[in-house]
Write a protein that holds these residues in place. Structure first.
Motif, PDB file in Angstrom:
ATOM      1  N   GLU A 160      22.482 -46.894 -17.457  1.00 20.56           N
ATOM      2  CA  GLU A 160      22.507 -45.585 -18.108  1.00 20.56           C
ATOM      3  C   GLU A 160      23.934 -45.073 -18.277  1.00 20.56           C
ATOM      4  OE1 GLU A 160      20.072 -43.002 -15.850  1.00 20.56           O
ATOM      5  OE2 GLU A 160      18.184 -44.024 -16.357  1.00 20.56           O
ATOM      6  N   ILE A 161      24.764 -45.275 -17.243  1.00 18.17           N
ATOM      7  CA  ILE A 161      26.151 -44.820 -17.326  1.00 18.17           C
ATOM      8  C   ILE A 161      26.902 -45.558 -18.427  1.00 18.17           C
ATOM      9  CG2 ILE A 161      28.340 -44.742 -16.081  1.00 18.17           C
ATOM     10  CD1 ILE A 161      26.716 -44.266 -13.512  1.00 18.17           C
ATOM     11  N   LYS A 162      26.684 -46.879 -18.476  1.00 15.26           N
ATOM     12  CA  LYS A 162      27.351 -47.674 -19.514  1.00 15.26           C
ATOM     13  C   LYS A 162      26.883 -47.263 -20.922  1.00 15.26           C
ATOM     14  CE  LYS A 162      28.289 -51.792 -16.736  1.00 15.26           C
ATOM     15  NZ  LYS A 162      28.015 -53.233 -16.569  1.00 15.26           N
ATOM     16  N   ALA A 163      25.571 -47.017 -21.013  1.00 16.59           N
ATOM     17  CA  ALA A 163      25.037 -46.605 -22.317  1.00 16.59           C
ATOM     18  C   ALA A 163      25.623 -45.271 -22.761  1.00 16.59           C
ATOM     19  CB  ALA A 163      23.521 -46.528 -22.250  1.00 16.59           C
ATOM     20  N   GLU A 164      25.755 -44.342 -21.814  1.00 16.18           N
ATOM     21  CA  GLU A 164      26.324 -43.028 -22.132  1.00 16.18           C
ATOM     22  C   GLU A 164      27.782 -43.154 -22.536  1.00 16.18           C
ATOM     23  OE1 GLU A 164      26.119 -38.932 -22.664  1.00 16.18           O
ATOM     24  OE2 GLU A 164      24.521 -40.366 -22.213  1.00 16.18           O
ATOM     25  N   ALA A 165      28.524 -44.017 -21.816  1.00 17.67           N
ATOM     26  CA  ALA A 165      29.936 -44.204 -22.166  1.00 17.67           C
ATOM     27  C   ALA A 165      30.079 -44.847 -23.540  1.00 17.67           C
ATOM     28  CB  ALA A 165      30.623 -45.062 -21.098  1.00 17.67           C
ATOM     29  N   THR A 166      29.221 -45.817 -23.809  1.00 20.70           N
ATOM     30  CA  THR A 166      29.271 -46.466 -25.127  1.00 20.70           C
ATOM     31  C   THR A 166      28.956 -45.478 -26.247  1.00 20.70           C
ATOM     32  OG1 THR A 166      28.591 -48.538 -24.106  1.00 20.70           O
ATOM     33  CG2 THR A 166      28.357 -48.370 -26.474  1.00 20.70           C
ATOM     34  N   LYS A 167      27.974 -44.627 -26.007  1.00 23.79           N
ATOM     35  CA  LYS A 167      27.594 -43.631 -27.004  1.00 23.79           C
ATOM     36  C   LYS A 167      28.735 -42.662 -27.268  1.00 23.79           C
ATOM     37  CE  LYS A 167      24.069 -40.160 -27.932  1.00 23.79           C
ATOM     38  NZ  LYS A 167      22.856 -39.460 -27.420  1.00 23.79           N
ATOM     39  N   ASN A 168      29.387 -42.203 -26.219  1.00 26.70           N
ATOM     40  CA  ASN A 168      30.505 -41.272 -26.390  1.00 26.70           C
ATOM     41  C   ASN A 168      31.662 -41.924 -27.136  1.00 26.70           C
ATOM     42  OD1 ASN A 168      29.083 -39.314 -25.003  1.00 26.70           O
ATOM     43  ND2 ASN A 168      30.009 -39.837 -23.012  1.00 26.70           N
ATOM     44  N   GLU A 169      31.896 -43.190 -26.807  1.00 25.37           N
ATOM     45  CA  GLU A 169      32.980 -43.908 -27.475  1.00 25.37           C
ATOM     46  C   GLU A 169      32.669 -44.095 -28.961  1.00 25.37           C
ATOM     47  OE1 GLU A 169      35.542 -48.054 -26.914  1.00 25.37           O
ATOM     48  OE2 GLU A 169      33.943 -47.510 -25.490  1.00 25.37           O
ATOM     49  N   GLU A 170      31.413 -44.374 -29.298  1.00 23.08           N
ATOM     50  CA  GLU A 170      31.023 -44.552 -30.691  1.00 23.08           C
ATOM     51  C   GLU A 170      31.165 -43.245 -31.468  1.00 23.08           C
ATOM     52  OE1 GLU A 170      27.114 -46.088 -30.532  1.00 23.08           O
ATOM     53  OE2 GLU A 170      27.729 -48.138 -30.035  1.00 23.08           O
TER      54      GLU A 170
END
Length: 234
Positions: A160-170
């Motif tokens: 979940e943390i990785k997904a959230e970071a990826t989303k913010n980066e996108e």
């Protein structure tokens, strides 16, 4: 008439034909001495009585001879013959065990019987050991299950943390691309303040540097310093 001493040997026997007294203990010697003393007293009494009645030496001599004969006979009465004890024949039967040996034998038998029953699983100790083993096994399985569940939760949280970071980066990348598109259309490149630059990710820094025509090689710190220097000089 005097005594006929030739008829008696030095030990009181008559001509060596009498049996010699043989004593094997102090009690036998004391008994012999007591009998001899009794005979001496009786002989002395008879001598006195004979002297009073006859007044002659013949009675005394007869009494003396008779007394000595009685003494010899009394000594023979208390004679003890020592014989060599016969050797008992050796028994072929086994020697009976003592109480201590019987107790040790019984103890060994009980121990062997207990070990046999324990190996067959018939003793209470074996049952207790099996119950403890099952309990330990169950606790171990429960601990492994809890550890697996906790690991799974941690894995999900990391995802979940990785997904959230990826989303913010996108999202940040999209915004940056929009700003680049505006520049291509003739719009002025927006000025970035120091706080906004320090919050940017390495990808965002590279995009910002690329828009401004700057070098995009280096680590995050180098990219940040390069962008800060550029914006400070504007």
């Amino acid at each position: 008439m005097g005594r006929d001493r030739g008829k008696f040997n030095k030990r009181g026997g008559r001509g060596g034909r009498g049996s010699r007294f043989q004593a094997t203990s102090a009690d036998e010697i004391e008994l012999r001495n007591s009998r001899v003393a009794q005979f001496d007293a009786a002989r002395a009494k008879r001598r006195e009585e004979a002297a009073d009645e006859d007044g002659g030496g013949d009675a005394e001599g007869g009494g003396d001879s008779g007394g000595e004969e009685e003494v010899r006979q009394g000594i023979q009465d208390v004679k003890v013959t020592t014989t060599t004890p016969k050797a008992e024949p050796k028994s072929t039967e086994p020697r009976p065990m003592t109480r201590k040996e019987r107790e040790e034998k019984e103890k060994e038998r009980k121990a062997a019987d207990y070990r046999r029953r324990h190996e067959l699983g018939l003793t209470e100790e074996f049952k207790r050991d099996m119950a403890k083993l099952a309990e330990v096994k169950k606790r171990r399985e429960d601990a492994e299950a809890r550890a697996a569940a906790e690991k799974e939760v941690e894995t999900e949280l990391e995802k979940e943390i990785k997904a959230e970071a990826t989303k913010n980066e996108e999202e940040a990348t999209k915004k940056l691309k929009k700003s680049v598109g505006k520049k291509k259309k003739g719009a002025e490149i927006p000025k970035l303040d120091k706080i906004a630059i320090k919050k940017m990710k390495p990808t965002q820094l590279k995009e910002a540097l690329k828009v401004r025509g700057l070098e995009i090689q280096g680590n995050s710190k180098a990219l940040t310093e390069r962008l800060l220097t550029y914006e400070a000089a504007r």
